[in-house]
Design an enzyme around this catalytic site. Structure first.
Site: not given
Length: 535
Positions: A424, A294, A422, A202, A385-386, A41, A46
């Site tokens: 450079k 991470h 990619y 974690k 954000r990345k 729950s 969820k």
């Protein structure tokens, strides 16, 4: 023996892990599968667990005739009430090209945009049964065991051949008692090819001592091959691509070392703050929440040597070698920050020193990486954000084009969003003059692999657990080695010996972090911005 010219082979005894794997290879898995979501729950179940199970079901990896899903939590609700919570509100949906996103109580549910969608959802939800009970009471787990056993009998499974997967979508503080209840009251007999496996989320402790205590408590109940410590970053498509990129492409092999690489950045940036999670986040901070798990897992895959094979233990052995080669972090190679307004959250103490931003340099003492700084950077409330890996190569010796000021060669792996990789590089600018400009060789997944949906990390990792593949899960000695790196600095932060510098939301973070990168030898490219190609 010495006088003989013949070779003699001596069979060595198998280790416990090898023996377990060999047994699983020889015994076919024919019993039915029960997936038990503990904490059914809660938000994690969820938002992540049930959507991942649905997508596996929709794609045919979970078959109606062999799988059943059980939810377990303290909340006293019926089967249908849990199903209704998961189904959400069909009137609140947004259509995209490949899926319909249904938002319910903060949860994000992914459904295919096809005519048979409603029927598929309904048939999946009918696989779910709910059992209510406490996490430390035998009665609840006995009831859960009875419900699972009834399902196994209904599928004509031979006793001992069934498979039980327990997903602990719970706080780590209850792991020991829940594992004890599973061990005593809900285990499957494994003598006929069946198994019991547990998945734990974690954070695996707060420091080395607490992580070791948690590992010991769980390890007393389950063997290491039964324990799957999940880190969802290891399920991301481009993270899983790292081994292929490094070891299946000849031109990377001679370049991937200290002779050619100047520095490596592994970056996680969010453009929002704690968003109501301030009280929870303040207990951990950005290092425990992101960097220690991470980003460090990504570092292992970037830096490890080629494994003997693709067997999980061979890969994890190489990751542990990397972690054990990391030297202690130096004070002058750490910058911490806390964004202005963080303590406005009423659940955050006014005197909090918890970092919401950190840049630190790890150095690996081995032949391949001696002298190459690995820059780990993570932060909240930043200007973008990345998540990405940025490998910057050394400058070209004898630069006859005088183009070093334009920037160095870089190999960038964009983990999220807009998955891509990619390179450079400097090329001639089109025109009559011999001038140079920075450009890129680009593999953007959305453009190159049109029509293919990249699986969510949780889908892949749950499927790996069912298959018994521990390659993308954290082993106990690996977890210990990771905490050995960060525990000293975390204890000093907790004591207030490191101070978090203020920074404005929407900025790059503290200016001192950019100064640290410059001292580490990173050369920033000015005037070049990578733009994801359009379809």
């Amino acid at each position: 023996m010495a006088a003989s010219s013949e070779w003699h082979c001596e069979k060595r005894p198998l280790s416990k892990n090898e023996s377990f794997a060999r047994e699983n290879e020889n015994v076919p898995e024919t019993g039915c599968l029960s997936i038990i979501v503990l904490g059914a729950s809660g938000d994690l179940a969820k938002k992540k667990t049930f959507p991942a199970l649905y997508n596996l079901y929709r794609q045919g990896f979970l078959q109606t005739n062999e799988v059943h899903i059980f939810g377990y939590a303290r909340t006293n609700i019926s089967d249908d009430e849990l199903r209704d919570r998961l189904r959400g509100y069909d009137s609140i949906c947004t259509s995209f090209s490949l899926s319909v996103h249904i938002f319910c109580c903060g949860a994000l549910w992914y459904l295919p945009q096809e005519t048979g969608d409603a029927e598929c959802v309904s048939s999946f939800l009918q696989l779910i049964k709910y059992v209510s009970g406490a996490y430390d009471a035998p009665e609840g787990f006995q009831a859960l065991d009875n419900a699972i056993y009834e399902h196994e009998i209904s599928k004509n499974s031979t006793e001992g051949s069934s498979r039980r997967l327990f997903y602990l979508a719970l706080p780590p503080s209850v792991y020991p008692q829940v594992c004890k209840m599973i061990k005593n009251y809900s285990m499957n007999r494994s003598d006929l090819g069946g198994w019991t496996r547990i998945v734990v989320e974690k954070p695996f402790g707060r420091d080395l001592a607490s992580a070791e205590e948690l590992s010991s408590q769980i390890g007393e109940l389950f063997e290491e091959p039964q324990i799957y410590r999940i880190d969802h970053y290891l399920g991301k498509e481009l993270v899983q691509n790292l081994l292929v990129l490094r070891f299946a492409n000849r031109f990377f092999l001679p370049l991937w070392n200290r002779d050619n690489i100047a520095n490596i950045q592994i970056v996680f940036r969010e453009d929002f703050g704690t968003e109501g999670r301030g009280g929870y986040f303040d207990q951990y901070g950005i290092i425990r929440d992101i960097i220690q798990n991470h980003l460090l897992q990504v570092l292992c895959l970037v830096a490890m040597e080629k494994p003997v094979s693709l067997k999980p233990e061979h890969i994890r052995d190489e990751k542990v070698k990397v972690l054990r080669s990391v030297v202690p972090i130096q004070d002058e190679e750490v910058v911490l920050g806390q964004y202005d307004g963080y303590k406005d959250d009423p659940t955050v103490p006014d005197i909090s020193n918890t970092p919401t931003f950190a840049t630190m340099i790890l150095r690996i003492h081995n032949e391949r990486w001696e002298g190459v700084p690995f820059i780990l950077k993570a932060g909240k409330a930043l200007n973008s954000r990345k998540a990405e890996i940025r490998v910057q190569f050394k400058s070209v010796p004898g630069d006859i084009f005088k183009c070093e000021k334009q920037g160095r060669n870089e190999f960038v792996i964009r983990l999220q969003p807009s998955e891509a990789m990619y390179m450079k590089l400097t090329v001639k600018k089109p025109g009559l003059e011999m001038s140079t400009v920075q450009s890129e060789l680009d593999l953007s997944y959305r453009q190159r692999y049109q029509g293919l949906v990249i699986p969510e990390a949780y889908e892949r990792l749950i499927l790996d657990t069912i298959k018994g593949d521990q390659q993308h899960f954290v082993r106990r000695d690996e977890l210990k080695a990771a905490w050995e790196i960060f525990t000293p600095i975390l204890h000093r932060i907790d004591k207030g010996e490191y101070k978090s510098l203020p920074y404005k939301p929407g900025s790059r973070g503290p200016a001192e972090a950019d100064e640290l990168l410059e001292r580490a030898g990173y050369v920033q490219t000015h005037g070049y911005i990578w733009i994801p190609p359009t379809l």
